[in-house]
Design a protein around this motif. Structure first.
Motif, short mmCIF file in Angstrom:
data_model
loop_
_atom_site.label_atom_id
_atom_site.label_comp_id
_atom_site.label_asym_id
_atom_site.label_seq_id
_atom_site.Cartn_x
_atom_site.Cartn_y
_atom_site.Cartn_z
N ASP A 122 0.84 -1.21 0.00
CA ASP A 122 0.00 0.00 0.00
C ASP A 122 0.87 1.25 0.00
O ASP A 122 0.55 2.25 -0.65
CB ASP A 122 -0.90 0.02 1.24
CG ASP A 122 -1.84 -1.17 1.26
OD1 ASP A 122 -2.40 -1.50 0.19
OD2 ASP A 122 -2.00 -1.79 2.32
N LYS A 123 1.98 1.18 0.75
CA LYS A 123 2.86 2.35 0.82
C LYS A 123 3.48 2.60 -0.57
O LYS A 123 3.47 3.71 -1.08
CB LYS A 123 3.95 2.11 1.87
CG LYS A 123 3.34 2.05 3.26
CD LYS A 123 4.30 1.63 4.35
CE LYS A 123 3.42 1.09 5.47
NZ LYS A 123 3.98 0.90 6.74
N SER A 126 1.42 4.25 -3.23
CA SER A 126 1.15 5.69 -3.14
C SER A 126 2.07 6.46 -4.09
O SER A 126 1.84 7.64 -4.35
CB SER A 126 1.29 6.18 -1.69
OG SER A 126 2.64 6.18 -1.30
N ASN A 249 0.50 6.13 4.30
CA ASN A 249 1.23 5.55 3.17
C ASN A 249 2.21 6.49 2.47
O ASN A 249 3.42 6.25 2.49
CB ASN A 249 0.21 4.94 2.21
CG ASN A 249 -0.54 3.83 2.92
OD1 ASN A 249 -0.01 2.76 3.12
ND2 ASN A 249 -1.77 4.11 3.37
N ALA A 250 1.71 7.60 1.87
CA ALA A 250 2.63 8.51 1.17
C ALA A 250 3.58 9.18 2.17
O ALA A 250 4.75 9.41 1.86
CB ALA A 250 1.84 9.57 0.41
N PRO A 374 -4.18 7.10 0.09
CA PRO A 374 -2.71 7.12 0.23
C PRO A 374 -2.17 8.39 0.87
O PRO A 374 -1.07 8.39 1.41
CB PRO A 374 -2.22 7.00 -1.22
CG PRO A 374 -3.35 7.46 -2.06
CD PRO A 374 -4.60 7.10 -1.32
#
Ligand code: URA
Length: 434
Positions: A122-123, A126, A249-250, A374
Motif C-alpha cells: 500500500d505504501k 502511493s 502511506n505517502a 494514500p
C-alpha cells in the motif's frame, strides 16, 4: 485418508504424519475438504499445537501448494526480509535499495496492511504509477536486471495460505505459532530466496504483545526456515511507539526517501541498518555487523542507495521524480496540528492509539476489501523522551475529511502523554536469534 480421521487424531493430541498434513493442505488448495473440516482441524491444531517436525511438514506442504519461483539464474545469494508487522513500519522501503546497492539481490514479495498494521504494498502504491502486480516472469526478470523487485502475492504462490488464512481470520485461530510459521514461511520460501532476515516485533503495536511470545515465534521461524534449507536470522524489536515520525502511506514513503538520504529518524535508521547488516552477512558480502553497517552507510552517503530506489520505481512504472521531489506524492487537503498542553517531556506515544487515528483517517483497512487513501495519516510525530514546550507540535493530522480530522486529532491526543519527567526510552533491538 478421511478428513474426519485426521481431525480426530489431532483432536486427541497426536502428531500428524507428513502424508496426513499433505492431505490437509491439498484439501485446502483443491477444495476437496469442506470449510468446516479445514476449520475443525485448524482449531484442533490451535488447541493441541504441532511438533517442530509437523510444523516443518506443514510449511513445506504449503510452499509446494503452488509455484516455487526459481531464481537460480540470478547470480549471488538472494536475501529477503520479513516483518511480523508494526505501526509506521516502512523499513522494507529504504532497506531493499540499500542492500541491493551493496551487491545483494533482494527479491521481495510483500503484503497489504490489515487491521492496525500497514503494508509495504500500500505504501509503495502511493507512488504515482507504481505497479506491484507483476507476473512471476516479470519479477524474475527484474530481479536479474535491477537486483530487486517489490511485488505483491501472486495467486500462484502458496495458494493454500490464502484459503487457510481467510478461515483462521474468522475462526479465532490466527494466534497460533505453528500456523503463523507455516503461513509466513511458505510464502517467503516460495519466492526463490536463499536467506531470510526476520523482524519479529513485540509490544502494544505488534501482533505479539510480549517478548516471550515474540521469541517463541522467532525461534520457530528460524528453526523451520533452516529445516527448509535456508539461512535464517531473526531480530526481536520493540513496537511500543510508532517507528519514525509518520504513519500513513505517502507520508511513510517520504520518510523512507529521507532515510535513503541518511536523513531519516534515528529509530528507523537504527533498525534498518541492523536488519540490513544481517542481510549483508547472510548475503556473503560482509563478515560482521561493523563491516556491514559501514557498507550500508557508504551507499547512503554516496547516493547509490537512492539511485537504486529510483531504478526500482522506474522499473515498476512509477514516477521516479518522487525520490528527489517528494511533493509528487499524494498530498492531503487538510492539515491539523496537535499541540502540547504544557511544558514537559513526551512520556508515551502509544503505537496502537496512533494506528487507530491513522485508520480513522482512511490510511488503513478495517476489512480486506476496504479502500485506503494514500495521502492521509499522521506526520511530524514526537518521540518518547523528547522535550516539548506548551503549544509546540506533537503531531500533524493529514486528512481529506473534516470530521475524520477532528476525531483523529482527539484520538492522537489520547495516544500521546506529556509529563514532567523524561522517563525511559524503550530499547529498540532486543536480541538476534539464529
Ligand atoms: N502474517 C502472515 O502472513 N500469516 C500469519 O499467520 C500471521 C501474520
Amino acid at each position: 485418508m478421511f478428513p474426519q480421521h485426521i481431525i480426530a487424531k489431532k483432536r486427541d493430541g497426536h502428531a500428524l504424519t507428513r502424508e496426513e498434513i499433505g492431505a490437509f493442505v491439498r484439501g485446502a488448495t483443491d477444495g476437496s475438504w469442506a470449510d468446516y473440516q479445514l476449520s475443525a482441524l485448524l482449531m484442533a491444531i490451535f488447541l493441541r499445537g504441532m511438533t517442530p517436525e509437523e510444523t516443518a511438514h506443514y510449511t513445506e506442504a504449503m510452499m509446494r501448494s503452488g509455484t516455487v519461483a526459481d531464481l537460480s539464474a540470478v547470480p549471488g545469494i538472494k536475501v529477503d526480509k520479513h516483518s511480523t508487522g508494526g505501526v509506521g513500519d516502512k523499513l522494507s522501503i529504504p532497506l531493499a535499495p540499500m542492500v541491493v546497492a551493496c551487491g545483494v539481490p533482494v527479491p521481495m514479495i510483500s503484503g497489504r496492511g490489515l487491521g492496525h498494521s500497514g503494508g509495504t504494498l500500500d505504501k509503495l502504491e502511493s507512488i504515482p504509477g507504481f505497479r506491484t502486480d507483476l507476473s512471476l516472469d516479470a519479477y524474475r526478470a527484474q530481479v536479474a536486471r535491477v537486483g530487486c523487485a517489490l511485488i505483491g502475492q501472486t495467486k500462484d504462490l502458496a495458494p493454500s495460505d490464502k484459503k487457510l488464512y481467510a478461515l483462521r481470520d474468522v475462526t479465532a485461530t490466527v494466534e497460533c505459532i505453528p500456523l503463523i510459521c507455516g503461513s509466513i514461511l511458505s510464502k517467503k520460501l516460495a519466492e526463490g530466496i536463499d536467506a531470510l532476515v526476520l523482524d519479529v516485533k513485540f509490544g502494544r503495536g505488534a501482533f505479539m504483545k510480549t517478548k516471550a511470545d515474540a521469541r517463541q515465534l522467532a525461534e520457530a521461524l528460524v528453526r523451520v526456515g533452516k529445516a527448509g534449507g535456508k539461512k535464517v536470522r531473526a531480530l526481536l524489536t520493540a513496537m511500543e511507539q510508532p517507528l519514525g515520525r509518520t504513519v500513513g502511506n505517502a507520508l511513510e514513503v517520504a520518510e523512507s526517501i529521507a532515510c535513503l538520504r541518511g536523513e531519516g529518524p534515528a529509530d528507523v535508521m537504527e533498525v534498518t541498518y541492523a536488519l540490513g547488516a544481517q542481510m549483508l552477512i547472510l548475503g556473503g558480502v560482509a563478515a560482521d555487523v561493523a563491516e556491514a553497517e559501514a557498507k550500508l552507510q557508504a551507499v547512503v552517503a554516496d547516493g547509490q542507495a537512492l539511485e537504486k530506489f529510483r531504478q526500482i520505481i522506474a522499473a515498476q512504472g512509477g514516477d521516479a521524480r518522487v525520490a528527489d521531489e517528494p511533493e509528487h506524492l499524494p498530498q492531503a487537503r487538510i492539515r491539523v496540528t496537535l499541540t502540547a498542553p504544557a511544558d514537559g517531556h513526551v512520556t508515551d506515544v502509544d503505537a496502537m492509539g496512533v494506528a487507530l487515528a491513522a485508520l480513522r483517517l482512511g490510511a488503513g483497512r478495517a476489512r480486506a476489501e476496504d479502500k485506503i487513501d494514500p495521502a492521509v495519516g499522521v506526520g511530524s510525530l514526537v518521540k518518547i523522551g523528547e522535550r516539548v514546550t506548551a503549544g509546540a507540535p506533537l503531531g500533524v493530522i493529514h486528512a481529506n475529511d473534516e470530521g475524520a480530522a477532528t476525531e483523529a486529532k482527539a484520538m492522537l491526543a489520547k495516544a500521546i502523554t506529556v509529563g514532567e519527567r523524561p522517563g525511559s526510552t524503550p530499547r529498540l533491538i532486543d536480541e538476534v536469534i539464529g
